[in-house]
Write an enzyme that holds these catalytic residues in place. Structure first.
Site, PDB file in Angstrom:
ATOM      1  N   GLY B  55     -54.681  25.453 -15.013  1.00 21.35           N
ATOM      2  CA  GLY B  55     -54.236  24.057 -15.023  1.00 21.35           C
ATOM      3  C   GLY B  55     -53.003  23.821 -15.880  1.00 21.35           C
ATOM      4  O   GLY B  55     -52.780  22.724 -16.380  1.00 21.35           O
ATOM      5  N   ASN B 110     -41.493  25.065  -9.924  1.00 21.29           N
ATOM      6  CA  ASN B 110     -42.871  25.331  -9.514  1.00 21.29           C
ATOM      7  C   ASN B 110     -43.385  24.171  -8.662  1.00 21.29           C
ATOM      8  O   ASN B 110     -43.839  23.160  -9.181  1.00 21.29           O
ATOM      9  CB  ASN B 110     -43.730  25.505 -10.778  1.00 21.29           C
ATOM     10  CG  ASN B 110     -45.169  25.868 -10.470  1.00 21.29           C
ATOM     11  OD1 ASN B 110     -45.627  25.748  -9.336  1.00 21.29           O
ATOM     12  ND2 ASN B 110     -45.894  26.300 -11.484  1.00 21.29           N
ATOM     13  N   CYS B 113     -48.272  25.196  -7.666  1.00 19.66           N
ATOM     14  CA  CYS B 113     -49.498  25.481  -8.413  1.00 19.66           C
ATOM     15  C   CYS B 113     -50.683  24.783  -7.752  1.00 19.66           C
ATOM     16  O   CYS B 113     -50.654  23.575  -7.545  1.00 19.66           O
ATOM     17  CB  CYS B 113     -49.378  25.010  -9.863  1.00 19.66           C
ATOM     18  SG  CYS B 113     -50.910  25.293 -10.780  1.00 19.66           S
ATOM     19  N   THR B 249     -50.604  39.517 -12.337  1.00 15.87           N
ATOM     20  CA  THR B 249     -51.944  39.974 -12.700  1.00 15.87           C
ATOM     21  C   THR B 249     -51.949  41.415 -13.217  1.00 15.87           C
ATOM     22  O   THR B 249     -52.616  41.721 -14.205  1.00 15.87           O
ATOM     23  CB  THR B 249     -52.862  39.833 -11.465  1.00 15.87           C
ATOM     24  OG1 THR B 249     -52.819  38.463 -11.040  1.00 15.87           O
ATOM     25  CG2 THR B 249     -54.292  40.205 -11.797  1.00 15.87           C
TER      26      THR B 249
END
Lengths: 266, 287
Positions: B55, B110, B113, B249
């Site tokens: 978030g 961005n 998201c 990741t």
């Protein structure tokens, strides 16, 4: 923090069902302190599952070697249990901040909730005994089978057990045993599941008198502060469990912001 | 490059990881104001991947400019700031604030998201809205602007074309894919918003196909991102049409991977007699 391929020196199952894995890993072992943790890659080269490293407390420290205590409960820890002496394990660490002992501390109560909660407490008991402090280790488990083997403890440590079925030691939850033992101690250190901490935090009898440090676990992807997955609320604002913890003063944690990381599965 | 949201603001991280191997650090997404982000739990591990619902916890633009940008200014590695907004105007405002801030070398917009109630992905699914934000940001800054797109758009090629036509200097493809996990004991979604963003090796083939498709449709550079975990993965994206790649990741799990991937690409170039990486960009494309 170093990413290192460690050599497995031994990997044995204890009577409690947990495994102890000793690793030769000087880059981490020579720097690590009790309460800190490592992130362990629990898969072979070229594999993609389980994707994330597993956070494991440092269980014992001996020169350039360290031990990890783990329960083989899933795919990752199952893979770890299959490692043989001479094998290799990819380790990232040391991570986070360990337990602290202030100058006024004399009699420490170290609490391990469940078979695994004991994991960081043995390295910490070793350190506290070396510093000449009186140490009681209390472990709370469902039954006697899950107890950590007491012959592994430093000889000067007093061991107390609390079992839910009364098969050994006190027949009560660990929280009750903490309340009974805390008057004889001046500092409490605890590691266990989140509901145990929430029960301790709600027990004003314990909190009113004793400084208490707890070792938290929240789901984390990285362990070194970049994913923001383990953020909780504290009295001092947001904190990352991996980087600002995993050890916190129990009164600093806003307990509503912490969840039990276990996901229910069939 | 380090992918946004997987390398913090780079300052603490540079103490732990050798950033000299990185072409750029892309910092965590920033709003005007500080944000707490979402409640726990924020992560779920999935087969060959993970779902996140962070978030966009963040420090806000003031602290970024006062505390982090001066450190970035001393680095050789450029820093690209990932900018976010709950409204179209917020992107413009942040772009203005960052223009001519020493230490900031570019912006990544961005609009992708999946973990926000307001803003984020909703701006990246409609070509017109995406184009409007892009041109607003371009008008507000002299910095290079790349736009990070969401694979959750019904027609990502149309969004990519619209953003390119609106003046974007580059595209980053892709942000996370909407995903979910359910706790069967509680009989509820694990993540507090229900959904989260899927990343990791599980999404690599999807990201690769999108890069391949979009590369044939636009003339601006594409930065490939999505599950890249090795030099081989990175080369696939380059051959599909990416001019550079971001690692997310995989870098969180293996902080040493950035250098390993760079070395692996160099080895491949030597073996294949490739003098310049640009020779490989889009080479697998059937134009």
């Amino acid at each position: 923090m170093k990413q290192v391929v460690a050599r497995v020196l031994s990997n044995k199952k204890l009577s409690s069902g947990c495994y102890v894995m000793w690793l030769e890993v000087p880059e981490v072992a020579l720097m690590v302190k009790p309460g800190q943790f490592v992130m362990v890659l629990c898969r072979g080269e070229g594999q993609t599952s389980p994707l994330l490293r597993r956070p494991l407390s440092v269980h014992r420290i001996d020169g350039d070697r360290l031990a990890l205590l783990y329960a083989a409960v899933g795919q990752g820890t199952g893979w770890l249990a299959g490692r043989k002496t001479g094998g290799q394990v990819d380790v990232l660490g040391p991570l986070g901040n360990g337990f602290t002992i202030d100058a006024g501390a004399k009699k420490l109560l170290l609490v391990g909730g469940g078979a695994m909660g004991i994991a960081p407490m043995i390295a910490f008991a070793d350190e506290a005994v070396d510093k000449g402090l009186e140490v009681t280790v209390l472990q709370g488990v469902r039954n006697a089978d899950l107890l950590y083997p007491q012959d592994e403890l430093p000889s000067s440590v007093t061991f107390e057990a609390a079992t839910e079925d009364g098969s050994v030691g006190r027949k009560e939850f660990v929280t009750g045993a903490i309340a009974e033992l805390s008057p004889d101690h001046d500092r409490i250190y605890a590691c266990g599941p989140i509901p145990m901490y929430q029960a301790i935090a709600g027990n004003t009898l314990i909190l009113s008198s004793k400084p208490t440090q707890v070792c938290l676990e929240q789901m984390m992807a990285c362990g070194w502060g970049v994913c923001y997955g383990c953020t909780i609320k504290t009295q001092n604002g947001l904190a990352k469990v991996c980087q600002d913890g995993p050890v916190f003063d129990i009164n600093d944690v806003v307990w509503d912001s912490v969840v039990d990381p276990r996901i229910g599965r069939v | 490059m380090s992918a946004s949201g997987t390398f913090g603001y780079g300052v603490d991280e540079a103490q732990k990881v050798d950033i000299t191997k990185l072409g750029a650090v892309i910092c965590k997404g920033i709003f005007l104001k500080p944000r707490d982000g979402n409640p726990q739990p924020r992560l779920v591990e999935t087969p060959a991947g993970m779902l996140n619902s962070i978030g966009l916890q963040g420090v806000g633009i003031d602290k970024l400019i006062s505390d982090y940008a001066p450190v970035w200014g001393k680095w050789d590695t450029p820093v690209i700031v990932n900018i976010c907004g709950e409204s179209a105007d917020e992107y413009t405002e942040i772009a203005k604030r960052l223009d001519e801030v020493d230490g900031v070398s570019g912006l990544e917009v961005n609009i992708s998201c999946p973990n926000l109630h307001k803003g984020g992905m909703e701006f990246g699914t409609d070509p017109q809205v995406a184009a409007q934000i892009t041109s607003n940001v371009k008008a507000a800054t002299s910095l290079p602007v790349m736009v990070k797109l969401t694979p959750n758009a019904p027609d990502i090629v149309s969004v990519a074309r619209a953003v390119a036509d609106a003046g974007a200097d580059a595209l980053s493809l892709i942000n996370t894919i909407v995903g979910m996990a359910i706790d069967v004991v509680k009989q509820k979604p694990v993540l507090p918003n229900g959904i989260g963003g899927l990343s990791g090796p599980a999404i690599k083939p999807i990201a690769l196909a999108i890069v391949y498709k979009v590369a044939k449709s636009v003339d601006i550079p594409i930065i490939g991102v999505g599950g890249i975990s090795s030099a081989n993965d990175a080369l696939e994206f380059i051959l599909a049409g990416a001019s550079a790649v971001q690692i997310g990741t995989a870098g969180m799990i293996n902080p040493d991977i950035f250098g390993q991937i760079v070395n692996g690409i160099q080895t491949y170039m030597q073996k294949t007699g490739t003098a310049d990486i640009s020779e490989l960009v889009g080479k697998a494309g059937l134009r």
